[in-house]
Design an enzyme around this catalytic site. Structure first.
Site, PDB file in Angstrom:
ATOM      1  N   HIS A   1      95.057  78.716  18.745  1.00  0.00           N
ATOM      2  CA  HIS A   1      94.093  78.125  19.675  1.00  0.00           C
ATOM      3  C   HIS A   1      92.909  79.082  19.856  1.00  0.00           C
ATOM      4  O   HIS A   1      92.961  80.229  19.438  1.00  0.00           O
ATOM      5  CB  HIS A   1      94.712  77.975  21.069  1.00  0.00           C
TER       6      HIS A   1
ATOM      7  N   GLU B   1      96.746  82.121  21.610  1.00  0.00           N
ATOM      8  CA  GLU B   1      95.338  81.932  21.964  1.00  0.00           C
ATOM      9  C   GLU B   1      94.536  83.129  21.479  1.00  0.00           C
ATOM     10  O   GLU B   1      94.947  84.273  21.667  1.00  0.00           O
ATOM     11  CB  GLU B   1      95.167  81.833  23.486  1.00  0.00           C
TER      12      GLU B   1
ATOM     13  N   ASP C   1      90.019  73.307  18.571  1.00  0.00           N
ATOM     14  CA  ASP C   1      90.291  74.716  18.306  1.00  0.00           C
ATOM     15  C   ASP C   1      91.357  74.912  17.231  1.00  0.00           C
ATOM     16  O   ASP C   1      92.190  74.036  17.048  1.00  0.00           O
ATOM     17  CB  ASP C   1      90.670  75.440  19.604  1.00  0.00           C
TER      18      ASP C   1
END
Length: 179
Positions: free
Chosen positions: A33, A115, A164
């Site tokens: 992400h 992330e 993303d």
């Protein structure tokens, strides 16, 4: 990795936004992400606050719409390559939302979410690629069901809903480093 599914030598900040995996839940998917809070801005503690339900809706106009979200990821790799772990790998982090991979729904049940501090329209740093590749190698040793084909972007499992890690993520560079 420790016996309790936490990486060694990284910052640990436990998120309440997680749950138990299903009993038959294999870990066979790695989802990459990007996140920046506020959008397009880097640094600070806002991502930590979002993942720990402490985001102040008054701190920035954008936060008023997201402060009540209950989300998390297993890891965040910031722009300098520093890692924060929020959820142990044996638990389900709430990162994928409505998602499907190879016909399997609810990707949170069988995935690890990482992330990268970033956004769709800015390149990621070499430090981030280096750390992501290193973590990927370690995860694949612990969870051999994660194959080259099962390392995907959020956009791959939630097309039309998510974009993303975005067009600035260099998949070729990442894959070259992570072998």
């Amino acid at each position: 990795m420790t016996s309790d599914y936490w990486l060694e030598g990284v910052r640990r900040l436990e998120s309440p936004n997680c749950s138990e995996r299903p009993e038959d839940g294999d870990i066979s998917l790695l989802v990459i992400h990007n996140i920046s809070l506020p959008p397009g801005e880097f640094g600070g503690h806002w991502i930590d606050h979002l993942f720990t339900n402490q985001l102040d809706p008054e701190a920035h106009p954008y936060f008023a719409d997201i402060y009540q979200l209950r989300v998390s990821a297993h890891l965040l790799i910031d722009r300098l390559g520093r890692i924060t772990q929020y959820v142990p790998f044996n638990k389900k982090a709430w990162h994928a939302g409505q998602s499907v991979f190879c016909g399997r729904e609810n990707c949170n049940d069988f995935s690890i979410g990482i992330e990268l501090e970033g956004c769709d329209d800015k390149p990621f740093t070499d430090a981030q690629y280096q750390r992501l590749a290193s973590v990927t190698r370690e995860l694949r040793q612990c969870f051999p069901a994660i194959t080259d084909e099962s390392i995907v972007g959020h956009s791959d499992i939630a097309p039309g809903r998510k974009t993303d890690p975005g067009p600035c993520f260099d998949w070729h560079h990442y894959r070259t480093l992570s072998v």
